[in-house]
Design an enzyme around this catalytic site. Sequence first.
Site, PDB file in Angstrom:
ATOM      1  N   HIS A 121     -11.295  -4.694   8.926  1.00  0.00           N
ATOM      2  CA  HIS A 121     -11.889  -4.641   7.580  1.00  0.00           C
ATOM      3  C   HIS A 121     -13.238  -3.940   7.591  1.00  0.00           C
ATOM      4  CE1 HIS A 121      -8.897  -7.746   6.704  1.00  0.00           C
ATOM      5  NE2 HIS A 121      -9.163  -7.643   5.432  1.00  0.00           N
ATOM      6  N   GLU A 150       0.803  -1.225   0.000  1.00  0.00           N
ATOM      7  CA  GLU A 150       0.000   0.000   0.000  1.00  0.00           C
ATOM      8  C   GLU A 150       0.834   1.273   0.000  1.00  0.00           C
ATOM      9  OE1 GLU A 150      -0.740  -2.633   1.885  1.00  0.00           O
ATOM     10  OE2 GLU A 150      -2.659  -3.261   1.046  1.00  0.00           O
TER      11      GLU A 150
HETATM   12  C1  LIG Z   1      -2.555  -4.509   4.214  1.00  0.00           C
HETATM   13  C2  LIG Z   1      -3.480  -5.396   3.479  1.00  0.00           C
HETATM   14  N1  LIG Z   1      -3.576  -5.290   2.148  1.00  0.00           N
HETATM   15  C3  LIG Z   1      -4.416  -6.070   1.462  1.00  0.00           C
HETATM   16  C4  LIG Z   1      -5.195  -6.984   2.107  1.00  0.00           C
HETATM   17  C5  LIG Z   1      -6.194  -7.816   1.343  1.00  0.00           C
HETATM   18  N2  LIG Z   1      -5.671  -9.183   1.244  1.00  0.00           N
HETATM   19  C6  LIG Z   1      -6.014 -10.127   2.130  1.00  0.00           C
HETATM   20  S1  LIG Z   1      -5.204 -11.544   1.873  1.00  0.00           S
HETATM   21  C7  LIG Z   1      -4.427 -10.928   0.522  1.00  0.00           C
HETATM   22  C8  LIG Z   1      -3.483 -11.771  -0.256  1.00  0.00           C
HETATM   23  C9  LIG Z   1      -2.377 -12.283   0.567  1.00  0.00           C
HETATM   24  O1  LIG Z   1      -1.532 -13.053  -0.216  1.00  0.00           O
HETATM   25  P1  LIG Z   1      -0.424 -13.936   0.440  1.00  0.00           P
HETATM   26  O2  LIG Z   1       0.377 -13.119   1.383  1.00  0.00           O
HETATM   27  O3  LIG Z   1       0.303 -14.618  -0.639  1.00  0.00           O
HETATM   28  O4  LIG Z   1      -1.236 -14.973   1.343  1.00  0.00           O
HETATM   29  P2  LIG Z   1      -2.275 -16.099   0.852  1.00  0.00           P
HETATM   30  O5  LIG Z   1      -3.624 -15.472   0.860  1.00  0.00           O
HETATM   31  O6  LIG Z   1      -1.868 -16.548  -0.478  1.00  0.00           O
HETATM   32  O7  LIG Z   1      -2.180 -17.156   1.897  1.00  0.00           O
HETATM   33  C10 LIG Z   1      -4.797  -9.607   0.303  1.00  0.00           C
HETATM   34  C11 LIG Z   1      -4.306  -8.772  -0.792  1.00  0.00           C
HETATM   35  C12 LIG Z   1      -5.089  -7.050   3.505  1.00  0.00           C
HETATM   36  N3  LIG Z   1      -5.857  -7.882   4.221  1.00  0.00           N
HETATM   37  N4  LIG Z   1      -4.215  -6.271   4.163  1.00  0.00           N
END
Ligand SMILES: Cc1ncc(C[n+]2csc(CCOP(=O)(O)OP(=O)(O)O)c2C)c(N)n1
Lengths: 324, 319
Positions: A129, A60
């Site tokens: 959220h 972000e």
């Molecule tokens: C600061 C923040 N940005 C975006 C999100 C939205 N979000 C939740 S999970 C996710 C993807 C995370 O990917 P990864 O770290 O690879 O974990 P995975 O879900 O694949 O286990 C996103 C973008 C969030 N919760 N917090």
Amino acid sequence: MRKLTIRAAINEALRQEMKRDPDVYVLGEDVGVFGGCFGVTAGLIDEFGPERVIDTPITESAIVGSAVGAAATGLRPVAELMFMDFVGVTLDQIFNQAAKMRYMFGGKATIPMVIRTACGAGGSAAAQHSQSLEAWFMHVPGLKVVAPSTSYDAKGLLVSSIRDDNPVIFVEHKFIYDMEGEVPEDLYTVPLGKADVKREGSDVTVIATMAMVHRALEAAEELSKEGVSVEVVDPRTLQPLDNETIIESIKKTHKVVIVHEAVKFAGPGAEIAAMIADEAFDYLDAPVKRVAAPFTPVPFSPVLEKEYIPGKEKIINAVKELTA
Amino acid sequence: MAVEKEKLNWMYRNMLTIRNFEERVAELFAAGKCFGFVHLYVGEEAVATGVCANLRKEDYITSTHRGHGHLISKGGDLNLMMAELFGRRTGYCKGKGGSMHIADVELGILGANGIVGGGFPAAVGAGFTAKYKGTDHVVACFFGDGASNQGTFHEALNMASIWKLPVVFVNENNFYGISLSQKRSMNIPDVAARAASYNIPGVVVDGNDVLAVYEAVQEAVKRARSGEGPTLVECKTYRYRGHFEGDPTVYRTEEEVREWKKKDPIPRFETRLSQMGIMTEDQMKQLRDEISNQIEEAVKFADESPWPSPEEVLDDVYA
Ligand SMILES: Cc1ncc(C[n+]2csc(CCOP(=O)(O)OP(=O)(O)O)c2C)c(N)n1
Ligand SMILES: [Mg+2]
């Protein structure tokens, strides 16, 4: 007239502005084929390609920060922060960079950018959220804060925000994305800094923002059956705030209730109430009332969340306290 | 490497428990019994299991939005977890947190996290406490491929490295951060390569092989406990379900999912277990039934639990 959801109205504003101005581009997490977490950017990538509809890594600070740099050098970025809660990750870029550059540089920079972000509780998404943090941004000189409640306003305000030469925080309440309203097909603008009277009335003014505008309208409808006439004013932009429309309404009703989903303490209503005390004290017949969330994080369980979110009943009670 | 029979049994039981718990939660979510954002760990069970098999009760973990598997592996109580997902007063967080915020501080579970990248600095902090107080506790910090693009990842690894803190950074590389593939989110094939910037070991393992995870983390934990500092262990794995329950998964192919299912960590481990003569088919079946009963008990506990009362919204804001 044709009806669109708020989601579709925002999508149309983005599409039409991107068509009109090649310097406008969209960036954010999952805004491409995924169409954004709430589907707001759906289809844009098909029309404008991945050069202008950019899926970013989860980062972000660099989403907003790169937009600041791009805006300072001639582009008009529209950055999406998936949930308003995530502004926490990028606050420096918003507060210390985007907001202050123009002033610090003696007026020699313009930062024409928009940060779109989804606020609001209602789906058991819990404390990280669900927040409504618009008051934080109202507090920072250099930022504008826009908070629409209808499809018509959302489209026209987003067009104005994109064309504005200042950084604009454009707050979208996620639980009204599906609400429909009439929206002209052509491009039009709704000016920043202009409130709208959503329902006329003569006994009590209810000033409400975003989703709460609709709760206030429901309350007004119900109260009208009991012979209480409520005027509902939607500020639409919180910075700059349209003092004039608010004061005009109070001159008529002499009583005011302010409603928002953000927590009450130091929430947007605190500033509105203080402005009223400063500028409209003589027109008031009763203390200014506020209906807002309690001073707690947003809880998860539906039972607790329901208690947390201000609803129609609480608005009705507040109005009745003033009219009793 | 000879792993004790008891540990192998625990690993199998734990992976089955996670799988069963998650698949049941998917059904319950669809039925409207649990709410909000639910990110399931199906397919990735070997990672949390292999990691936590190296941890003691006093050790810490920081978890993510996809946390159920981590919590179960660190000893989380199934009844309390399920009740939390149901939003009940008896849940881990009294219904205040839900799936993304389950924590059990007494078990060293410093919380699932709704903020991607939010857990890194806290892991460093827990490692700092261990060093400051002179205990030999270690911290396992779970995070995704996507999370490794956050600033906090880099800040935390640097700090843990210069202060030689006992943290094992466990990357669960499932190749996606929601819809964005790892290929498009970073210019390196291995997240572990990032360890080089901080002059700490970076190891890549098959995250669907529980013993491979176990061994790699065993090394890292040994290093951490003896004061030599952090390690980054990257576990390549895959999530079978959508990013969250309800995700239409338009960004990946059916074929890719099928290919990964062939490498499912559970049947793979079953084959190993029977080859090693640790467990017979019958014993496995018995265990599966036992676990499925345990999960049903958790569901029953949750379902029969009271809701919080509305006034409780005001509790727990300040100490
Ligand atoms: C600061 C923040 N940005 C975006 C999100 C939205 N979000 C939740 S999970 C996710 C993807 C995370 O990917 P990864 O770290 O690879 O974990 P995975 O879900 O694949 O286990 C996103 C973008 C969030 N919760 N917090
Ligand atoms: Mg991932």
